[in-house]
Design an enzyme around this catalytic site. Structure first.
Site, PDB file in Angstrom:
ATOM      1  N   SER A   1      -6.157 -56.541  18.431  1.00  0.00           N
ATOM      2  CA  SER A   1      -6.675 -58.139  18.776  1.00  0.00           C
ATOM      3  C   SER A   1      -5.634 -59.013  19.309  1.00  0.00           C
ATOM      4  O   SER A   1      -5.891 -60.138  19.739  1.00  0.00           O
ATOM      5  CB  SER A   1      -7.694 -58.468  17.822  1.00  0.00           C
ATOM      6  OG  SER A   1      -6.863 -58.759  16.504  1.00  0.00           O
TER       7      SER A   1
ATOM      8  N   LYS B   1      -0.760 -66.136  16.914  1.00  0.00           N
ATOM      9  CA  LYS B   1      -2.050 -65.787  17.282  1.00  0.00           C
ATOM     10  C   LYS B   1      -2.836 -66.975  16.754  1.00  0.00           C
ATOM     11  O   LYS B   1      -2.853 -67.520  15.687  1.00  0.00           O
ATOM     12  CB  LYS B   1      -2.448 -64.504  16.589  1.00  0.00           C
ATOM     13  CG  LYS B   1      -3.742 -63.641  16.692  1.00  0.00           C
ATOM     14  CD  LYS B   1      -3.823 -62.535  16.092  1.00  0.00           C
ATOM     15  CE  LYS B   1      -5.096 -61.721  16.314  1.00  0.00           C
ATOM     16  NZ  LYS B   1      -4.965 -60.484  15.469  1.00  0.00           N
TER      17      LYS B   1
ATOM     18  N   SER C   1      -4.308 -54.341  14.940  1.00  0.00           N
ATOM     19  CA  SER C   1      -4.146 -55.316  15.742  1.00  0.00           C
ATOM     20  C   SER C   1      -3.023 -55.895  16.317  1.00  0.00           C
ATOM     21  O   SER C   1      -2.797 -56.734  17.297  1.00  0.00           O
ATOM     22  CB  SER C   1      -5.175 -56.322  15.527  1.00  0.00           C
ATOM     23  OG  SER C   1      -6.473 -56.017  15.569  1.00  0.00           O
TER      24      SER C   1
END
Lengths: 97, 484
Positions: B154, B79, B178
């Site tokens: 996310s 990420k 997330s």
């Protein structure tokens, strides 16, 4: 009526150092108002005699040896600064006159 | 693509073949890059690692020199809120668009030491604020099962990348769901470890009392293998805890005799009926295989989301105070004074959701509102912890859906922050309590994947992974049986 006034939103934006246009301030008042209405349900929870939680795994006072350790070179650490000169970060003038 | 370099194969198999010299790390890195290019329309990645093949060759050299590496040559994506040396780090925000980290996340260092190869940085909601990856300043990621839908968030880019077979695993961050929610919406496994089990340092901070670093994978076994590498104390994060002395790779999971509490509050209003039907059917299946499953009430879970949306914005407002247009990141060219630099850089650099969270956080921490909002939410957090502790006195694990419904259409919840917050209604409790939780795919609704969530007490990852692995086998077996 929103739970938070446009004036209050403007005050908070100043505290948070965020520039907001008049339109953004109005939208923000409406959106934050809805979120504050949503979180009002916390009033229903009985919290009498309950201590607040900051840390969940029960760690306190985590110590390490006070010793010199290598760090990245100054140039590398400063490389991300938007403006720099002679190994210092440059900012706009604070004092006038 | 040659079958051998198929990145959807289990980590154990691929790593063994790389270790034995039957496959090379360089070959796998190239296969990964090719697959990312082939499927670029899903917009899973923000930057490819320009040194990926070179770094893979270095892994091949280490193996030739006699090193034994648990993740030998396994290509992965991180990420884009993880600081990495070979790429930029943006957190999907214009605020960090020109940012090159001066040090690396220990999670990245540990993965490299174990032989894994960073191939790409993945898309996310800017600063990890969101549940759909639509808040990325660089455009949304698309769900691999239906490109008109969101991948969740996310860590949406990480989840979609694994689901597409671009990489064998990805790492994400989970502050309120997330990792787990996008894993559920993309049909992969997502693991949020106990708070502090993997170091937070070197990852762009969101809410420091809740942020957890963990893997997104195609199987529970793969998640365990990645956790085994990234877990453990680190001097850069004083909140890290000791890892289990035993390996997290638990091969024998037995359901017989396991006591599982099905959280009643997660089965109520808001849960899509078909998700509920399938979850109850799964509970019956677990019972048939010897587990003891019954409904348990954890009443404070109903207020967990409200507490979360006070505590997390409060911490966000504090953590994002460092973006001042002076030290690093975006700096407005129009500023007239130092104070003006702060106002304009933050106005122009942050997107609407970061601003909203900073504003809410500043408000609930401000004089006159602190006790009514922030302190009250901290006490509700304590209540929630007490109730989970009580439930774990009777049950080994707690079970529920990961998300109330499958992936929604891109844009369907635009302009309604609260509707997007509600996506996390079943995942935030684990973060507030600090316990490990895993999402595993268990069914489909309208041909879209849905996930179930298992939770265990703090530090009980081995128990959690063993049970999740057994549940995963049971689901695979049942599906296979149904098809036959």
């Amino acid at each position: 009526m929103s739970k938070i006034s446009v004036e209050e939103v403007a005050r908070i934006a100043r505290l948070a150092r965020i520039g907001l246009t008049a339109d953004e301030t109005a939208t923000m008042a409406e959106e934050i108002g809805r979120i504050l209405t949503f979180v009002d349900q916390l009033q229903k929870v009985d919290i009498a005699g309950v201590e607040p939680t900051d840390q969940v795994t029960g760690l306190t006072d985590v110590w390490r040896e006070d010793e010199v350790r290598p760090s990245p070179p100054r140039e590398q650490l400063l490389a991300g600064a938007p403006a720099q000169k002679n190994g210092y970060i440059v900012v706009k003038r604070v004092l006038n006159g | 693509m040659a079958k051998s370099a198929d990145l959807t194969r289990p980590i154990a198999e691929l790593a063994a073949e790389v270790q034995a010299g039957k496959l090379s790390a360089a070959e796998l890195a190239e296969a990964s890059l090719a697959r990312i290019r082939e499927t670029r329309e899903f917009h899973t990645t923000l930057e490819l690692n320009p040194d990926a093949v070179k770094e893979a060759a270095a892994v091949d050299a280490r193996i030739k020199a006699g090193e034994h590496l648990p993740l030998a040559g396994i290509p992965y994506a991180a990420k884009d809120n993880y600081l990495t040396a070979s790429t930029h780090t943006t957190a999907a925000s214009h605020m960090l668009e020109p940012f090159q980290a001066s040090y690396e996340s220990p999670v990245i260092e540990r993965l490299r030491a174990a032989g894994a190869v960073l191939v790409a940085k993945t898309n996310l909601d800017a600063f990890a604020h969101g549940t759909s990856t639509e808040n990325s300043d660089f455009g949304p990621t698309k769900n691999p099962h239906d490109p008109t839908r969101v991948p969740g968030g996310s860590s949406g880019g990480s989840a979609a990348s694994v689901a597409l077979g671009q990489v064998t695993f990805a790492i994400g961050s989970d502050t309120g769901g997330s990792i787990r929610q996008p894993a559920a919406l993309c049909g992969v496994v997502g693991l949020k470890p106990t708070y502090g089990l993997s170091p937070r340092t070197g990852v762009v901070a969101m809410a420091s009392s809740a942020d957890c670093m963990g893997p997104l994978t195609r199987s529970v076994g793969d998640a365990a293998r990645v956790l085994d590498v990234i877990a453990g104390r680190h001097p850069g994060d004083a909140t890290t805890i000791e890892r289990d002395p035993e390996s997290y790779v638990v091969t024998s999971g037995n359901l017989a005799g396991l006591k599982i509490g099905l959280i009643k509050e997660y089965l109520g209003e808001g849960l899509e009926p078909e998700v509920k039907t399938q979850l109850l059917a799964l509970a019956e299946l677990l019972k048939k295989h010897g587990a003891y499953v019954e409904e348990v009430s954890v009443p404070a879970t109903e207020q967990a989301l409200a507490a979360y949306y006070i505590l997390v914005p409060a911490e966000v407002s504090s953590n994002l105070a460092r973006y001042d247009g002076v030290r690093y990141g975006y700096s407005s060219a129009h500023a007239q004074s130092l104070e003006d630099t702060y106002f304009r850089s933050r106005e122009e650099g942050f997107g609407p959701e970061a601003k909203r969270r900073i504003m809410i956080g500043t408000y609930v921490l401000s004089s006159g509102y602190y006790d009514a909002y922030y302190k009250r939410a901290q006490k509700v957090r304590t209540r929630l912890i007490e109730q989970f502790d009580a439930a774990f006195k009777h049950y080994d694990l707690l079970l529920g859906p990961t998300s109330p419904s499958p992936a929604f259409k891109i844009g369907a919840k635009a302009g309604d922050p609260l509707a997007l917050y509600l996506e996390d209604v079943m995942t935030v409790a684990a973060n507030l309590v600090g316990i490990p939780a895993i999402s595993i795919p268990f069914g489909e609704v309208n041909r879209l994947p849905v996930g179930l969530q298992l939770m265990a007490p703090q530090r009980a990852e081995r128990r959690l992974l063993a049970a999740a692995s057994a549940t995963e086998s049971l689901i695979a077996h049942t599906k296979g049986g149904a098809r036959a």
